[in-house]
Design an enzyme around this catalytic site. Structure first.
Site, PDB file in Angstrom:
ATOM      1  N   LYS A 142      15.727  -1.203   6.286  1.00  0.00           N
ATOM      2  CA  LYS A 142      16.035  -0.999   4.859  1.00  0.00           C
ATOM      3  C   LYS A 142      16.709   0.351   4.605  1.00  0.00           C
ATOM      4  O   LYS A 142      16.833   0.782   3.457  1.00  0.00           O
ATOM      5  CB  LYS A 142      14.759  -1.113   4.013  1.00  0.00           C
ATOM      6  CG  LYS A 142      14.197  -2.529   3.989  1.00  0.00           C
ATOM      7  CD  LYS A 142      13.130  -2.697   2.927  1.00  0.00           C
ATOM      8  CE  LYS A 142      12.623  -4.145   2.930  1.00  0.00           C
ATOM      9  NZ  LYS A 142      11.518  -4.342   1.993  1.00  0.00           N
ATOM     10  N   ILE A 180      -3.575   6.442   7.676  1.00  0.00           N
ATOM     11  CA  ILE A 180      -4.596   5.846   6.809  1.00  0.00           C
ATOM     12  C   ILE A 180      -5.158   4.548   7.399  1.00  0.00           C
ATOM     13  O   ILE A 180      -6.316   4.205   7.206  1.00  0.00           O
ATOM     14  CB  ILE A 180      -3.989   5.548   5.409  1.00  0.00           C
ATOM     15  CG1 ILE A 180      -3.319   6.796   4.807  1.00  0.00           C
ATOM     16  CG2 ILE A 180      -5.052   4.986   4.464  1.00  0.00           C
ATOM     17  CD1 ILE A 180      -4.218   7.989   4.567  1.00  0.00           C
ATOM     18  N   THR A 181      -4.333   3.830   8.126  1.00  0.00           N
ATOM     19  CA  THR A 181      -4.651   2.476   8.611  1.00  0.00           C
ATOM     20  C   THR A 181      -5.965   2.370   9.380  1.00  0.00           C
ATOM     21  O   THR A 181      -6.277   3.213  10.220  1.00  0.00           O
ATOM     22  CB  THR A 181      -3.504   1.977   9.515  1.00  0.00           C
ATOM     23  OG1 THR A 181      -2.271   2.131   8.816  1.00  0.00           O
ATOM     24  CG2 THR A 181      -3.689   0.524   9.904  1.00  0.00           C
ATOM     25  N   GLN A 207       0.830  -1.215   0.000  1.00  0.00           N
ATOM     26  CA  GLN A 207       0.000   0.000   0.000  1.00  0.00           C
ATOM     27  C   GLN A 207       0.860   1.259   0.000  1.00  0.00           C
ATOM     28  O   GLN A 207       0.576   2.219  -0.719  1.00  0.00           O
ATOM     29  CB  GLN A 207      -0.937   0.008   1.224  1.00  0.00           C
ATOM     30  CG  GLN A 207      -1.908  -1.153   1.290  1.00  0.00           C
ATOM     31  CD  GLN A 207      -2.869  -1.182   0.114  1.00  0.00           C
ATOM     32  OE1 GLN A 207      -3.185  -0.159  -0.467  1.00  0.00           O
ATOM     33  NE2 GLN A 207      -3.323  -2.360  -0.247  1.00  0.00           N
ATOM     34  N   HIS A 249     -17.824   1.375   9.631  1.00  0.00           N
ATOM     35  CA  HIS A 249     -16.815   2.026  10.467  1.00  0.00           C
ATOM     36  C   HIS A 249     -17.010   1.676  11.934  1.00  0.00           C
ATOM     37  O   HIS A 249     -18.134   1.533  12.400  1.00  0.00           O
ATOM     38  CB  HIS A 249     -16.912   3.554  10.336  1.00  0.00           C
ATOM     39  CG  HIS A 249     -16.393   4.073   9.046  1.00  0.00           C
ATOM     40  ND1 HIS A 249     -16.739   5.314   8.561  1.00  0.00           N
ATOM     41  CD2 HIS A 249     -15.541   3.552   8.132  1.00  0.00           C
ATOM     42  CE1 HIS A 249     -16.129   5.523   7.413  1.00  0.00           C
ATOM     43  NE2 HIS A 249     -15.397   4.458   7.130  1.00  0.00           N
TER      44      HIS A 249
END
Length: 294
Positions: A43, A96-97, A20, A248
């Protein structure tokens, strides 16, 4: 002017190399957003989508001077990701999660109160966009058009509906803010209404609410005393049965509170122009403002 973000906003992505995070960072770059890097622990030092990856937000901010972040990390790790961004000095955190535990959000809210200069949007939201300048989130960029309607919404897809209609009518949007559908959002309707009221580009406001909680009733009270600009509102969930969660986490009628009827009554009493169908939002704006359409 606009609110929260503009073409100068420097954006990071937390969860940058995930599926995502990658997809929506690509979309943001394509839209013209100033994406400056991303964070994926372990990373650091590599690059992704032509941008540097960092191990921590602190490192990323130090290197890139980022002032906003969009968070695409799994729900159990969001609390730590948000707090890390706040500690690193990011002024705008867009999460956003969906599915963050309510207890985690209570802790985040308490932490945000100690950092009043930080604004958090979300969680469980589509994000925020200033058309033609900066897009942080998952909304489709192409339906937006620079203009004069400020949009604030608890729903993602209904935000897009309001956007599409105001674009087709030629009004466009100043900024669109999805505050999210969870019971404890980082930013409330009132916070955004206050910003839109002060923003010179915003000439009318669309507020999309839904059943559950009392956010719309509180917003109505605020509008009555503090908002001079025309406000157009739609509430989702008129036919929702009590006690059933409607998509929701925050969209549930409980303890006899939070019905669409209550919310409409409060908004109408505050002088808000209410529409009873999402298909009427654009027409509602035209009617409430007297603006001529295309």
């Amino acid at each position: 002017m606009s609110i929260l973000i503009d073409k100068e906003t420097r954006v990071l992505c937390q969860g940058f190399t995930g599926k995502q995070g990658t997809f929506h960072s690509e979309q943001a770059i394509e839209y013209g957003t100033q994406m400056v890097g991303g964070v994926t622990p372990g990373k650091g030092g590599q690059s992704h989508l032509g941008l540097p990856i960092f191990n921590s937000v602190h490192e990323a901010v130090e290197e890139t001077s980022a002032d906003a972040t969009m968070i695409f990390v799994p729900a159990p790790f969001c609390k730590d990701s948000i707090i890390e961004a706040v500690d690193a000095g990011v002024r705008l955190v867009v999460c956003i999660t969906e599915g963050i535990p309510v207890l985690d959000m209570l802790e985040v809210k308490a932490y945000l109160r100690q950092h009043p200069d930080v604004r958090m949007i979300g969680p469980n939201c589509p994000g925020v966009i200033t058309p033609g300048e900066c897009k942080i989130g998952i909304m489709p960029g192409h339906i937006h058009q620079r203009g004069k309607v400020g949009i604030v919404s608890r729903s993602g897809t209904l935000t897009y509906e309001a956007v599409n209609q105001t674009t087709q009518m030629g009004f466009g949007q100043s900024t669109c803010v999805g505050i999210g559908g969870d019971p404890i959002p980082g930013t409330s309707f009132i916070d955004v209404l206050e910003m839109f009221e002060k923003d010179s580009q915003t000439q009318a406001i669309v507020m999309v609410g839904e059943i559950g909680g009392t956010a719309e009733e509180e917003a109505a009270e605020f509008i009555q005393s503090n908002v001079k600009k025309p406000v157009i509102s739609y509430i989702a969930g008129v036919t929702a049965p009590p006690g059933k969660r409607m998509g929701h986490a925050g969209a549930i009628i409980a303890g006899g509170k939070g019905t669409a009827a209550d919310k409409y009554a409060a908004l109408e009493a505050a002088g808000v122009f209410v529409v009873k169908s999402p298909a009427e939002i654009g027409k509602g704006v035209a009617e409430a403002t007297g603006w001529s359409t295309h």
